[in-house]
Design a protein around this motif. Sequence first.
Motif, PDB file in Angstrom:
ATOM      1  N   PHE A  42       0.815  -1.207   0.000  1.00 51.60           N
ATOM      2  CA  PHE A  42       0.000   0.000   0.000  1.00 51.60           C
ATOM      3  C   PHE A  42       0.855   1.266   0.000  1.00 51.60           C
ATOM      4  O   PHE A  42       0.490   2.272  -0.607  1.00 51.60           O
ATOM      5  CB  PHE A  42      -0.922  -0.010   1.217  1.00 51.60           C
ATOM      6  N   VAL A  43       2.011   1.222   0.646  1.00 52.70           N
ATOM      7  CA  VAL A  43       2.816   2.427   0.833  1.00 52.70           C
ATOM      8  C   VAL A  43       3.387   2.939  -0.484  1.00 52.70           C
ATOM      9  O   VAL A  43       3.389   4.151  -0.744  1.00 52.70           O
ATOM     10  CB  VAL A  43       3.955   2.151   1.843  1.00 52.70           C
ATOM     11  N   GLU A  44       3.858   2.046  -1.348  1.00 50.05           N
ATOM     12  CA  GLU A  44       4.522   2.485  -2.587  1.00 50.05           C
ATOM     13  C   GLU A  44       3.623   3.346  -3.468  1.00 50.05           C
ATOM     14  O   GLU A  44       4.018   4.467  -3.850  1.00 50.05           O
ATOM     15  CB  GLU A  44       5.045   1.282  -3.370  1.00 50.05           C
ATOM     16  N   PRO A  45       2.413   2.901  -3.848  1.00 51.05           N
ATOM     17  CA  PRO A  45       1.571   3.783  -4.667  1.00 51.05           C
ATOM     18  C   PRO A  45       1.157   5.059  -3.951  1.00 51.05           C
ATOM     19  O   PRO A  45       0.973   6.098  -4.581  1.00 51.05           O
ATOM     20  CB  PRO A  45       0.354   2.910  -4.992  1.00 51.05           C
ATOM     21  N   LEU A 131      -7.579 -11.404  -2.286  1.00 52.80           N
ATOM     22  CA  LEU A 131      -7.715 -10.920  -0.908  1.00 52.80           C
ATOM     23  C   LEU A 131      -6.685  -9.835  -0.640  1.00 52.80           C
ATOM     24  O   LEU A 131      -6.968  -8.818  -0.003  1.00 52.80           O
ATOM     25  CB  LEU A 131      -7.526 -12.082   0.080  1.00 52.80           C
ATOM     26  N   ARG A 132      -5.491 -10.070  -1.154  1.00 52.38           N
ATOM     27  CA  ARG A 132      -4.414  -9.095  -0.990  1.00 52.38           C
ATOM     28  C   ARG A 132      -4.657  -7.850  -1.844  1.00 52.38           C
ATOM     29  O   ARG A 132      -4.587  -6.727  -1.354  1.00 52.38           O
ATOM     30  CB  ARG A 132      -3.097  -9.760  -1.379  1.00 52.38           C
ATOM     31  N   GLY A 133      -4.990  -8.061  -3.122  1.00 48.32           N
ATOM     32  CA  GLY A 133      -5.221  -6.924  -4.008  1.00 48.32           C
ATOM     33  C   GLY A 133      -6.414  -6.086  -3.587  1.00 48.32           C
ATOM     34  O   GLY A 133      -6.385  -4.855  -3.682  1.00 48.32           O
ATOM     35  N   SER A 134      -7.467  -6.727  -3.092  1.00 48.33           N
ATOM     36  CA  SER A 134      -8.662  -5.990  -2.674  1.00 48.33           C
ATOM     37  C   SER A 134      -8.384  -5.129  -1.447  1.00 48.33           C
ATOM     38  O   SER A 134      -8.926  -4.019  -1.316  1.00 48.33           O
ATOM     39  CB  SER A 134      -9.807  -6.962  -2.363  1.00 48.33           C
ATOM     40  N   ALA A 135      -7.546  -5.630  -0.555  1.00 49.24           N
ATOM     41  CA  ALA A 135      -7.183  -4.849   0.626  1.00 49.24           C
ATOM     42  C   ALA A 135      -6.427  -3.585   0.219  1.00 49.24           C
ATOM     43  O   ALA A 135      -6.674  -2.487   0.748  1.00 49.24           O
ATOM     44  CB  ALA A 135      -6.350  -5.692   1.579  1.00 49.24           C
ATOM     45  N   TYR A 136      -5.486  -3.729  -0.747  1.00 49.15           N
ATOM     46  CA  TYR A 136      -4.781  -2.556  -1.266  1.00 49.15           C
ATOM     47  C   TYR A 136      -5.772  -1.548  -1.838  1.00 49.15           C
ATOM     48  O   TYR A 136      -5.705  -0.345  -1.561  1.00 49.15           O
ATOM     49  CB  TYR A 136      -3.816  -2.955  -2.389  1.00 49.15           C
ATOM     50  N   SER A 137      -6.679  -2.043  -2.669  1.00 50.46           N
ATOM     51  CA  SER A 137      -7.612  -1.173  -3.378  1.00 50.46           C
ATOM     52  C   SER A 137      -8.530  -0.432  -2.412  1.00 50.46           C
ATOM     53  O   SER A 137      -8.755   0.773  -2.558  1.00 50.46           O
ATOM     54  CB  SER A 137      -8.449  -1.997  -4.359  1.00 50.46           C
ATOM     55  N   ALA A 138      -9.071  -1.142  -1.430  1.00 52.80           N
ATOM     56  CA  ALA A 138      -9.978  -0.511  -0.473  1.00 52.80           C
ATOM     57  C   ALA A 138      -9.269   0.592   0.310  1.00 52.80           C
ATOM     58  O   ALA A 138      -9.808   1.695   0.482  1.00 52.80           O
ATOM     59  CB  ALA A 138     -10.540  -1.559   0.482  1.00 52.80           C
ATOM     60  N   ALA A 139      -8.053   0.303   0.768  1.00 52.32           N
ATOM     61  CA  ALA A 139      -7.301   1.300   1.539  1.00 52.32           C
ATOM     62  C   ALA A 139      -6.983   2.522   0.681  1.00 52.32           C
ATOM     63  O   ALA A 139      -7.091   3.667   1.144  1.00 52.32           O
ATOM     64  CB  ALA A 139      -6.022   0.671   2.086  1.00 52.32           C
ATOM     65  N   PHE A 140      -6.613   2.296  -0.573  1.00 53.66           N
ATOM     66  CA  PHE A 140      -6.248   3.416  -1.436  1.00 53.66           C
ATOM     67  C   PHE A 140      -7.469   4.258  -1.786  1.00 53.66           C
ATOM     68  O   PHE A 140      -7.369   5.488  -1.881  1.00 53.66           O
ATOM     69  CB  PHE A 140      -5.586   2.895  -2.711  1.00 53.66           C
ATOM     70  N   VAL A 142     -10.004   4.775   0.137  1.00 54.14           N
ATOM     71  CA  VAL A 142     -10.261   5.592   1.319  1.00 54.14           C
ATOM     72  C   VAL A 142      -9.370   6.834   1.299  1.00 54.14           C
ATOM     73  O   VAL A 142      -9.824   7.957   1.586  1.00 54.14           O
ATOM     74  CB  VAL A 142     -10.033   4.773   2.611  1.00 54.14           C
ATOM     75  N   VAL A 143      -8.092   6.656   0.944  1.00 50.12           N
ATOM     76  CA  VAL A 143      -7.169   7.787   0.854  1.00 50.12           C
ATOM     77  C   VAL A 143      -7.651   8.780  -0.201  1.00 50.12           C
ATOM     78  O   VAL A 143      -7.613  10.004   0.007  1.00 50.12           O
ATOM     79  CB  VAL A 143      -5.746   7.299   0.525  1.00 50.12           C
ATOM     80  N   PRO A 152     -17.304   9.728  -2.531  1.00 46.55           N
ATOM     81  CA  PRO A 152     -17.541   8.408  -1.915  1.00 46.55           C
ATOM     82  C   PRO A 152     -18.335   7.462  -2.802  1.00 46.55           C
ATOM     83  O   PRO A 152     -18.029   6.270  -2.876  1.00 46.55           O
ATOM     84  CB  PRO A 152     -18.311   8.764  -0.639  1.00 46.55           C
ATOM     85  N   ALA A 153     -19.362   7.972  -3.494  1.00 52.84           N
ATOM     86  CA  ALA A 153     -20.166   7.114  -4.365  1.00 52.84           C
ATOM     87  C   ALA A 153     -19.329   6.568  -5.523  1.00 52.84           C
ATOM     88  O   ALA A 153     -19.451   5.397  -5.907  1.00 52.84           O
ATOM     89  CB  ALA A 153     -21.363   7.893  -4.906  1.00 52.84           C
ATOM     90  N   ARG A 154     -18.474   7.412  -6.073  1.00 55.65           N
ATOM     91  CA  ARG A 154     -17.591   6.956  -7.153  1.00 55.65           C
ATOM     92  C   ARG A 154     -16.582   5.935  -6.633  1.00 55.65           C
ATOM     93  O   ARG A 154     -16.223   4.986  -7.342  1.00 55.65           O
ATOM     94  CB  ARG A 154     -16.865   8.148  -7.778  1.00 55.65           C
ATOM     95  N   ALA A 155     -16.105   6.125  -5.417  1.00 57.34           N
ATOM     96  CA  ALA A 155     -15.158   5.172  -4.839  1.00 57.34           C
ATOM     97  C   ALA A 155     -15.801   3.799  -4.684  1.00 57.34           C
ATOM     98  O   ALA A 155     -15.170   2.768  -4.953  1.00 57.34           O
ATOM     99  CB  ALA A 155     -14.664   5.684  -3.494  1.00 57.34           C
TER     100      ALA A 155
END
Length: 269
Positions: A42-45, A131-140, A142-143, A152-155
């Motif tokens: 998550f940190v790199e992107p 599971l790993r990729g979805s966690a990255y996507s959800a966190a990003f 939110v950022v 939020p609706a677009r996210a």
Amino acid sequence: MVALVLPRLVDVSAASRRSASVTERNVAALRSVYWLLLISGFVEPLLYLLSIGVGVGALIGDLTLPSGAVVTYAAFVAPAMLASSAMTGALAETTFNFFGKMKYMKLYDGVIATPVQPFEIALGELAWAMLRGSAYSAAFLVVMVVMDLTAPARALAAFPAAVLVGFAFGALGMAISTFMRSWQDFDLMSSAQFILFLFSGTFVPAEAYPTVLRWLVEVTPLYRAVHLIRALTVDTGGWSWTLDVLYLLTVLAAGLLIAARRMGRLLYK
């Protein structure tokens, strides 16, 4: 008629359970260190977004997209970082880790001694990668919402798209891994991944490239992923993203099919 349908339903149900057992094995094996993997991916992107999207964006100003929408440079870069994050998370799991399990750990040699088939192994590993990729996507996402780079609706609409991107690249990575002979072969894949990262409309609109190069860029899977997520998060360009969805679904199906067939040949030889 019922007798013909019921066996198929039972087979599908049994195959789903066997694929899930492959995913559960990975979860159990890495449960204690999985949060470290999530942070690293998550940190790199996020750093790219802050340094280039925000930092360089302060010098560039706003961009006008082909649809006519005007966005900040940070809002332009953010969807590309989300697509790249989904790609990186999926590829990391379905290339290096998958190759190590198959060629050196010989994990799947033991798995196929059970009723689990190569296609079910591929599907289970792909689910684990997601599971790993979805966690990255959800966190990003939110950022992006916190930084006011999307609504939020677009996210919420972009999250399934990011999951699809991860699935497509995961299947593609798994198929490529079955052709790898040694760890050195992954240098070529890493180089190709980095080229995609730079030239897929991530930092510069594809329209800025010469015509021939633009055509090459627009047929790459990461460009289609970036175009899809950018359309959902910041653009108002209508339904042009439907082509991206069909493209990624085709990559997903082809990758899974090739991976399953290649695994069958390698494991049963």
